[in-house]
Design a protein around this motif. Structure first.
Motif, mmCIF file in Angstrom:
data_model
loop_
_atom_site.group_PDB
_atom_site.id
_atom_site.type_symbol
_atom_site.label_atom_id
_atom_site.label_comp_id
_atom_site.label_asym_id
_atom_site.label_seq_id
_atom_site.Cartn_x
_atom_site.Cartn_y
_atom_site.Cartn_z
ATOM 1 N N PHE A 1 0.832 -1.207 0.000
ATOM 2 C CA PHE A 1 0.000 0.000 0.000
ATOM 3 C C PHE A 1 0.868 1.259 0.000
ATOM 4 C CE2 PHE A 1 -2.163 3.384 2.405
ATOM 5 C CZ PHE A 1 -3.191 3.636 1.523
ATOM 6 N N GLU A 2 1.959 1.238 0.742
ATOM 7 C CA GLU A 2 2.829 2.414 0.834
ATOM 8 C C GLU A 2 3.471 2.767 -0.507
ATOM 9 O OE1 GLU A 2 4.563 2.735 5.288
ATOM 10 O OE2 GLU A 2 5.339 1.074 4.081
ATOM 11 N N LYS A 3 3.520 1.837 -1.439
ATOM 12 C CA LYS A 3 4.092 2.107 -2.752
ATOM 13 C C LYS A 3 3.175 2.964 -3.626
ATOM 14 C CE LYS A 3 6.534 -2.287 -2.840
ATOM 15 N NZ LYS A 3 6.568 -3.618 -3.455
ATOM 16 N N ILE A 4 1.885 2.976 -3.315
ATOM 17 C CA ILE A 4 0.914 3.722 -4.120
ATOM 18 C C ILE A 4 0.908 5.173 -3.656
ATOM 19 C CG2 ILE A 4 -1.482 3.894 -4.862
ATOM 20 C CD1 ILE A 4 -1.763 0.922 -4.012
ATOM 21 N N ASP A 5 1.184 6.083 -4.584
ATOM 22 C CA ASP A 5 1.235 7.510 -4.270
ATOM 23 C C ASP A 5 -0.053 8.170 -4.771
ATOM 24 O OD1 ASP A 5 1.981 10.071 -3.580
ATOM 25 O OD2 ASP A 5 3.846 10.062 -4.746
ATOM 26 N N ILE A 6 -1.013 8.316 -3.862
ATOM 27 C CA ILE A 6 -2.295 8.936 -4.188
ATOM 28 C C ILE A 6 -2.251 10.372 -3.681
ATOM 29 C CG2 ILE A 6 -4.798 8.865 -3.903
ATOM 30 C CD1 ILE A 6 -4.488 5.850 -3.232
ATOM 31 N N ARG A 7 -2.563 11.308 -4.549
ATOM 32 C CA ARG A 7 -2.487 12.737 -4.220
ATOM 33 C C ARG A 7 -3.772 13.458 -4.618
ATOM 34 N NH1 ARG A 7 3.014 14.747 -3.329
ATOM 35 N NH2 ARG A 7 4.295 12.874 -3.226
ATOM 36 N N THR A 8 -3.956 14.616 -4.000
ATOM 37 C CA THR A 8 -5.057 15.493 -4.375
ATOM 38 C C THR A 8 -4.581 16.445 -5.471
ATOM 39 O OG1 THR A 8 -4.432 17.072 -2.659
ATOM 40 C CG2 THR A 8 -6.119 15.433 -2.095
ATOM 41 N N GLY A 9 -5.472 16.770 -6.364
ATOM 42 C CA GLY A 9 -5.175 17.723 -7.419
ATOM 43 C C GLY A 9 -6.442 18.411 -7.871
ATOM 44 N N THR A 10 -6.295 19.568 -8.488
ATOM 45 C CA THR A 10 -7.443 20.321 -8.989
ATOM 46 C C THR A 10 -7.425 20.317 -10.511
ATOM 47 O OG1 THR A 10 -7.493 21.735 -7.037
ATOM 48 C CG2 THR A 10 -8.589 22.572 -9.004
ATOM 49 N N VAL A 11 -8.543 19.960 -11.099
ATOM 50 C CA VAL A 11 -8.679 19.964 -12.560
ATOM 51 C C VAL A 11 -8.664 21.419 -13.032
ATOM 52 C CG1 VAL A 11 -10.155 19.335 -14.510
ATOM 53 C CG2 VAL A 11 -10.008 17.814 -12.507
ATOM 54 N N VAL A 12 -7.735 21.724 -13.945
ATOM 55 C CA VAL A 12 -7.624 23.096 -14.452
ATOM 56 C C VAL A 12 -8.045 23.220 -15.914
ATOM 57 C CG1 VAL A 12 -5.889 23.795 -12.757
ATOM 58 C CG2 VAL A 12 -5.151 22.844 -14.953
ATOM 59 N N ALA A 13 -8.106 22.105 -16.634
ATOM 60 C CA ALA A 13 -8.533 22.143 -18.037
ATOM 61 C C ALA A 13 -9.108 20.784 -18.424
ATOM 62 C CB ALA A 13 -7.373 22.497 -18.957
ATOM 63 N N VAL A 14 -10.126 20.834 -19.287
ATOM 64 C CA VAL A 14 -10.794 19.616 -19.774
ATOM 65 C C VAL A 14 -11.053 19.778 -21.261
ATOM 66 C CG1 VAL A 14 -12.812 18.120 -19.551
ATOM 67 C CG2 VAL A 14 -11.988 19.375 -17.547
ATOM 68 N N SER A 15 -10.731 18.741 -22.023
ATOM 69 C CA SER A 15 -11.061 18.769 -23.448
ATOM 70 C C SER A 15 -11.590 17.409 -23.874
ATOM 71 C CB SER A 15 -9.849 19.170 -24.292
ATOM 72 O OG SER A 15 -8.784 18.286 -24.081
ATOM 73 N N ASP A 16 -12.334 17.408 -24.958
ATOM 74 C CA ASP A 16 -12.841 16.154 -25.513
ATOM 75 C C ASP A 16 -11.667 15.316 -26.000
ATOM 76 O OD1 ASP A 16 -15.594 16.737 -25.144
ATOM 77 O OD2 ASP A 16 -15.563 17.993 -26.947
ATOM 78 N N PHE A 17 -11.880 14.005 -26.055
ATOM 79 C CA PHE A 17 -10.838 13.084 -26.509
ATOM 80 C C PHE A 17 -11.461 12.154 -27.555
ATOM 81 C CE2 PHE A 17 -7.426 9.881 -24.831
ATOM 82 C CZ PHE A 17 -6.772 9.955 -26.046
ATOM 83 N N PRO A 18 -11.685 12.674 -28.770
ATOM 84 C CA PRO A 18 -12.382 11.894 -29.792
ATOM 85 C C PRO A 18 -11.631 10.646 -30.264
ATOM 86 C CG PRO A 18 -11.557 13.949 -30.717
ATOM 87 C CD PRO A 18 -11.327 14.010 -29.228
ATOM 88 N N LYS A 19 -10.303 10.587 -30.086
ATOM 89 C CA LYS A 19 -9.538 9.424 -30.549
ATOM 90 C C LYS A 19 -9.520 8.282 -29.528
ATOM 91 C CE LYS A 19 -6.705 11.740 -33.913
ATOM 92 N NZ LYS A 19 -5.392 11.845 -34.508
ATOM 93 N N ALA A 20 -10.061 8.506 -28.346
ATOM 94 C CA ALA A 20 -10.111 7.447 -27.332
ATOM 95 C C ALA A 20 -11.078 6.354 -27.774
ATOM 96 C CB ALA A 20 -10.543 8.011 -25.992
ATOM 97 N N ARG A 21 -10.788 5.128 -27.380
ATOM 98 C CA ARG A 21 -11.635 3.983 -27.727
ATOM 99 C C ARG A 21 -13.017 4.101 -27.087
ATOM 100 N NH1 ARG A 21 -8.961 -1.448 -26.203
ATOM 101 N NH2 ARG A 21 -7.278 -0.124 -26.851
ATOM 102 N N ASN A 22 -13.054 4.539 -25.822
ATOM 103 C CA ASN A 22 -14.304 4.759 -25.098
ATOM 104 C C ASN A 22 -14.439 6.248 -24.823
ATOM 105 O OD1 ASN A 22 -14.959 1.931 -24.781
ATOM 106 N ND2 ASN A 22 -13.273 1.835 -23.320
ATOM 107 N N PRO A 23 -15.677 6.752 -24.705
ATOM 108 C CA PRO A 23 -15.866 8.190 -24.463
ATOM 109 C C PRO A 23 -15.047 8.660 -23.257
ATOM 110 C CG PRO A 23 -17.969 7.124 -24.902
ATOM 111 C CD PRO A 23 -16.947 6.028 -24.769
ATOM 112 N N SER A 24 -14.207 9.670 -23.489
ATOM 113 C CA SER A 24 -13.283 10.138 -22.458
ATOM 114 C C SER A 24 -13.023 11.628 -22.600
ATOM 115 C CB SER A 24 -11.935 9.414 -22.577
ATOM 116 O OG SER A 24 -12.075 8.037 -22.476
ATOM 117 N N TYR A 25 -12.477 12.195 -21.523
ATOM 118 C CA TYR A 25 -11.954 13.550 -21.537
ATOM 119 C C TYR A 25 -10.448 13.490 -21.338
ATOM 120 C CZ TYR A 25 -16.699 15.353 -20.563
ATOM 121 O OH TYR A 25 -18.024 15.666 -20.606
ATOM 122 N N GLN A 26 -9.774 14.540 -21.799
ATOM 123 C CA GLN A 26 -8.379 14.766 -21.461
ATOM 124 C C GLN A 26 -8.372 15.831 -20.371
ATOM 125 O OE1 GLN A 26 -6.691 15.986 -25.208
ATOM 126 N NE2 GLN A 26 -6.376 13.897 -25.886
#
Length: 114
Positions: free
Chosen positions: A12-37
């Protein structure tokens, strides 16, 4: 639902989970499943990008400014023409729709989860 194999505290200690704030979102049309960048601010760690399959429950405008949780020490992953630098965490729900894991109060970007 079956429980995954037990791990040790050191695993468990090997996993580095952090907080972050989303500052930009864009569509990702080339993704296999519907996604955002997403571009996410992790404070002292800097900005990282991630591909997230969260389009079913979230609009782009409601994601900007949202504080999320992400694993920041996975290797970078090429997804179509995009390099994902962290793994945004969420919970699979009905029809595999992903609900983001987030903080209930604002904390400093880059804070450790533990």
């Amino acid at each position: 639902m079956e429980l995954k194999p037990e791990i040790s505290w050191s695993d468990f200690e090997k996993i580095d989970i952090r907080t972050g704030t989303v500052v930009a979102v864009s569509d990702f049309p080339k993704a296999r499943n519907p996604s955002y960048q997403l571009t996410i601010d992790f404070g002292a760690l800097g900005f990282r990008k991630s591909s997230a399959q969260i389009t079913a429950l979230y609009g782009k405008e409601e994601l900007v400014g949202r504080q999320i949780l992400a694993v920041v020490n996975f290797p970078k992953k090429q997804i179509a023409n995009f390099l994902s630098e962290c793994l945004v965490l969420g919970v699979y729900g009905h029809k595999n729709e992903v609900t983001l894991l987030t903080t209930t109060r604002s904390v400093e970007n880059g804070s450790h989860v533990g």
